[in-house]
Design a protein around this motif. Structure first.
Motif, PDB file in Angstrom:
ATOM      1  N   PRO A  84      33.070  54.182  39.079  1.00 15.80           N
ATOM      2  CA  PRO A  84      33.309  55.572  38.695  1.00 15.80           C
ATOM      3  C   PRO A  84      33.831  56.390  39.879  1.00 15.80           C
ATOM      4  N   THR A  85      34.649  57.358  39.587  1.00 12.75           N
ATOM      5  CA  THR A  85      35.184  58.245  40.620  1.00 12.75           C
ATOM      6  C   THR A  85      34.626  59.642  40.430  1.00 12.75           C
ATOM      7  N   THR A  86      34.698  60.429  41.471  1.00 18.22           N
ATOM      8  CA  THR A  86      34.292  61.829  41.387  1.00 18.22           C
ATOM      9  C   THR A  86      35.527  62.669  41.050  1.00 18.22           C
ATOM     10  N   PRO A  87      35.315  63.878  40.566  1.00 13.93           N
ATOM     11  CA  PRO A  87      36.475  64.750  40.336  1.00 13.93           C
ATOM     12  C   PRO A  87      37.298  64.979  41.615  1.00 13.93           C
ATOM     13  N   ALA A  88      36.640  65.042  42.763  1.00 13.06           N
ATOM     14  CA  ALA A  88      37.374  65.215  44.023  1.00 13.06           C
ATOM     15  C   ALA A  88      38.231  63.993  44.329  1.00 13.06           C
ATOM     16  N   GLU A  89      37.696  62.807  44.104  1.00 13.10           N
ATOM     17  CA  GLU A  89      38.478  61.582  44.321  1.00 13.10           C
ATOM     18  C   GLU A  89      39.664  61.528  43.367  1.00 13.10           C
ATOM     19  N   ASP A  90      39.448  61.929  42.129  1.00 11.87           N
ATOM     20  CA  ASP A  90      40.554  61.960  41.173  1.00 11.87           C
ATOM     21  C   ASP A  90      41.629  62.951  41.608  1.00 11.87           C
ATOM     22  N   ALA A  91      41.215  64.114  42.065  1.00 11.91           N
ATOM     23  CA  ALA A  91      42.179  65.125  42.521  1.00 11.91           C
ATOM     24  C   ALA A  91      43.005  64.597  43.690  1.00 11.91           C
ATOM     25  N   VAL A  92      42.354  63.911  44.623  1.00 12.15           N
ATOM     26  CA  VAL A  92      43.073  63.339  45.767  1.00 12.15           C
ATOM     27  C   VAL A  92      44.054  62.276  45.295  1.00 12.15           C
ATOM     28  N   LEU A  93      43.625  61.410  44.409  1.00  9.05           N
ATOM     29  CA  LEU A  93      44.520  60.385  43.881  1.00  9.05           C
ATOM     30  C   LEU A  93      45.726  61.022  43.204  1.00  9.05           C
ATOM     31  N   LEU A  94      45.477  61.983  42.348  1.00  4.10           N
ATOM     32  CA  LEU A  94      46.568  62.629  41.624  1.00  4.10           C
ATOM     33  C   LEU A  94      47.515  63.389  42.548  1.00  4.10           C
ATOM     34  N   HIS A  95      46.949  64.053  43.549  1.00  8.06           N
ATOM     35  CA  HIS A  95      47.774  64.892  44.418  1.00  8.06           C
ATOM     36  C   HIS A  95      48.426  64.109  45.556  1.00  8.06           C
ATOM     37  N   HIS A  96      47.632  63.348  46.292  1.00  5.09           N
ATOM     38  CA  HIS A  96      48.155  62.683  47.487  1.00  5.09           C
ATOM     39  C   HIS A  96      48.820  61.340  47.204  1.00  5.09           C
ATOM     40  N   THR A  97      48.320  60.610  46.239  1.00  7.51           N
ATOM     41  CA  THR A  97      48.887  59.295  45.954  1.00  7.51           C
ATOM     42  C   THR A  97      49.986  59.377  44.900  1.00  7.51           C
ATOM     43  N   LEU A  98      49.732  60.126  43.832  1.00  5.25           N
ATOM     44  CA  LEU A  98      50.705  60.222  42.743  1.00  5.25           C
ATOM     45  C   LEU A  98      51.628  61.430  42.878  1.00  5.25           C
ATOM     46  N   HIS A  99      51.374  62.256  43.864  1.00  2.00           N
ATOM     47  CA  HIS A  99      52.229  63.389  44.211  1.00  2.00           C
ATOM     48  C   HIS A  99      52.411  64.402  43.084  1.00  2.00           C
ATOM     49  N   LEU A 100      51.333  64.634  42.335  1.00  2.00           N
ATOM     50  CA  LEU A 100      51.374  65.664  41.306  1.00  2.00           C
ATOM     51  C   LEU A 100      51.028  67.011  41.937  1.00  2.00           C
ATOM     52  N   SER A 101      51.638  68.049  41.445  1.00  2.00           N
ATOM     53  CA  SER A 101      51.346  69.388  41.950  1.00  2.00           C
ATOM     54  C   SER A 101      49.957  69.818  41.492  1.00  2.00           C
ATOM     55  N   ILE A 102      49.428  70.798  42.158  1.00  2.00           N
ATOM     56  CA  ILE A 102      48.118  71.337  41.787  1.00  2.00           C
ATOM     57  C   ILE A 102      48.161  71.881  40.368  1.00  2.00           C
ATOM     58  N   ASP A 103      49.245  72.569  39.997  1.00  2.00           N
ATOM     59  CA  ASP A 103      49.368  73.090  38.639  1.00  2.00           C
ATOM     60  C   ASP A 103      49.425  71.969  37.604  1.00  2.00           C
ATOM     61  N   LYS A 104      50.149  70.895  37.895  1.00  2.00           N
ATOM     62  CA  LYS A 104      50.231  69.766  36.966  1.00  2.00           C
ATOM     63  C   LYS A 104      48.865  69.105  36.810  1.00  2.00           C
ATOM     64  N   ILE A 105      48.143  68.938  37.924  1.00  2.00           N
ATOM     65  CA  ILE A 105      46.797  68.353  37.860  1.00  2.00           C
ATOM     66  C   ILE A 105      45.888  69.223  36.998  1.00  2.00           C
ATOM     67  N   ALA A 106      45.949  70.534  37.189  1.00  2.00           N
ATOM     68  CA  ALA A 106      45.133  71.441  36.385  1.00  2.00           C
ATOM     69  C   ALA A 106      45.488  71.301  34.903  1.00  2.00           C
ATOM     70  N   THR A 107      46.760  71.186  34.606  1.00  2.00           N
ATOM     71  CA  THR A 107      47.205  71.061  33.223  1.00  2.00           C
ATOM     72  C   THR A 107      46.681  69.780  32.580  1.00  2.00           C
TER      73      THR A 107
END
Length: 149
Positions: A84-107
């Protein structure tokens, strides 16, 4: 002049589902593909959207269809990885690894941009030298090129 008939409720629901699918599927698949083998990622995403379609009238009338779907997606991927991952780990994966914007992650996660920003800051504060989302190295998408650490 004859006016066109208003779309029926089933037509509106179907259109809304396909819009949701088209908006969310690429990011959901990228997330799954970063953590799972390609076939497993495809299966996890297909199963998620089957569930969303089956529950669509309930999902779409809820507070946040994106949060509903994201929660189930993260749990399904965690079940498949055994990690299992934490929401913070997911945010890092989405933002730093997958290069999604903060707005896209929120969406796609059904949260607010400020929440995503706080999660990224929390993760950085807890692990300043480790930008990776988990203790294991995530799988990269074929189009991502070599992983930089």
């Amino acid at each position: 002049m004859k006016l066109a008939a208003a779309p029926t409720l089933p037509t509106l629901l179907a259109t809304a589902f396909y819009a949701f699918h088209d908006l969310h599927r690429p990011a959901y698949h990228a997330y799954a593909a970063a953590l799972l083998a390609p076939e497993e990622a495809a299966t996890a995403v297909a199963e998620l959207f089957d569930l969303v379609a089956d529950q669509w009238t309930t999902v779409v009338t809820g507070i946040s269809p994106s949060a509903w779907a994201w929660t189930r997606h993260v749990h399904a991927v965690a079940h498949r990885t055994g990690h299992p991952t934490t929401p913070a780990e997911d945010a890092v994966l989405l933002h730093h690894t997958l290069h999604l914007s903060i707005d896209k992650i929120a969406t796609i996660t059904g949260t607010e941009p400020a929440t995503v920003t706080a999660l990224l800051a929390t993760r950085h504060h807890e692990h300043p030298s480790d930008p990776t989302p988990t203790s294991h190295t995530p799988r990269r998408l074929a189009c991502d090129g070599p992983m930089r650490r």
